[in-house]
Design a protein around this motif. Structure first.
Motif: not given
Length: 288
Positions: A109-118, A99-104, A19-29
């Motif tokens: 992902l959005e912040e990391v892909l925008e370059g806001k990452a350590i 760096g993340a959990g199921p809730d955040d 379930g989490l995998l499907r949600t992550v795939v949708v978010a990334l696409r």
């Protein structure tokens, strides 16, 4: 970071993984990324995929690992180097490397892909075993190298040298050589110190030493560490990151150095190492 292709490796044994995998795939696409995954991860989605873990490592710029620290360690051992940047989404236990959990995860992902990452570069250990002075086995570890007594409940003797200089002969259940990343794992439970990821050192920690003055020794990461079971010590095992052990013969020499390769872990910009440490070890900062 312009990570156009994102790889995913998921631990299907975890409850709720698909379930989490499907949600992550949708978010990334939804963020405009091409998403790839290995065979086992694809099977969780009901898809037939031909990619191995090594293939995923080679083709993606960012790798998202769904699981805990153990899942991430397994991916590192099955993957290839140089490795992509790695972001862990934790639904294991402690999750020091994630760096993340199921809730955040969506926000992260959005912040990391925008370059806001350590980007935290982690040293690896390069391990070589010599038998009769001839190299016959090699490996790599992110957390630690352990030389231990194996199945027998007895003390073993291990001769240890640092840069060719005799340190001591340990009489103990075993010995741990850990990176800063591994300092919060087995070494910590054996009484070793916590090392900051950028400290530039390794720690040598004996396991249940018979001599009470034997304590952890911190060495420069440019040092060469050699461990040799005494000539009459049979049944000694070598283990990297808790994986399948290698049986050592009496007199085998294990040489440990910093690897030329490193692993780049990704964390959200508001999550520095000492914040992770405080959260995971549940340090309140208050006097009890």
């Amino acid at each position: 970071m312009d990570w156009k292709t994102v790889g995913i490796i998921a631990n299907g044994a975890k409850v709720g993984a698909s379930g989490l995998l499907r949600t992550v795939v949708v978010a990334l696409r939804g963020l405009g990324r091409e998403v790839i995954y290995d065979r086992a991860t694809g099977s969780l989605l009901g898809e037939s995929v031909d990619l191995t873990v090594k293939n995923v490592f080679r083709r993606c710029g960012l790798l998202v690992v769904l699981g805990g620290d153990g899942t991430l360690l397994q991916a590192v051992h099955e993957g290839s180097f140089p490795a992509p940047h790695v972001l862990g989404i934790n639904f294991g236990t402690l999750g020091f490397l994630t760096g993340a959990g199921p809730d955040d995860f969506a926000q992260v992902l959005e912040e990391v892909l925008e370059g806001k990452a350590i980007i935290s570069e982690r040293s690896l250990l390069s391990v070589e075993v010599l038998r009769d002075r001839v190299p016959f086995w090699s490996g790599r570890a992110l957390n630690e190298v352990v030389v231990s007594r194996g199945e027998r409940s007895r003390v073993i003797r291990l001769e240890v040298e640092i840069d060719g200089v005799m340190l001591t002969e340990y009489n103990a259940d075993g010995l741990i050589v850990a990176t800063p990343t591994g300092s919060t794992a087995y070494s910590l439970s054996a009484g070793g110190p916590v090392l900051a990821p950028d400290s530039g050192v390794f720690v040598v920690t004996p396991i249940c030493p018979h001599v009470l003055t034997n304590r952890s020794v911190i060495v420069n990461e440019r040092s060469s560490i050699t461990v040799r079971p005494s000539a009459d010590q049979a049944g000694v095992c070598l283990t990297l990151d808790g994986r399948d052990p290698l049986s050592l013969e009496p007199g085998d020499l294990t040489r440990i150095r910093r690897s030329r390769q490193a692993l780049r872990l990704v964390f959200p910009s508001g999550l520095p190492f000492f914040e992770v440490l405080r959260q995971k070890l549940k340090w309140s900062g208050k006097v009890v």
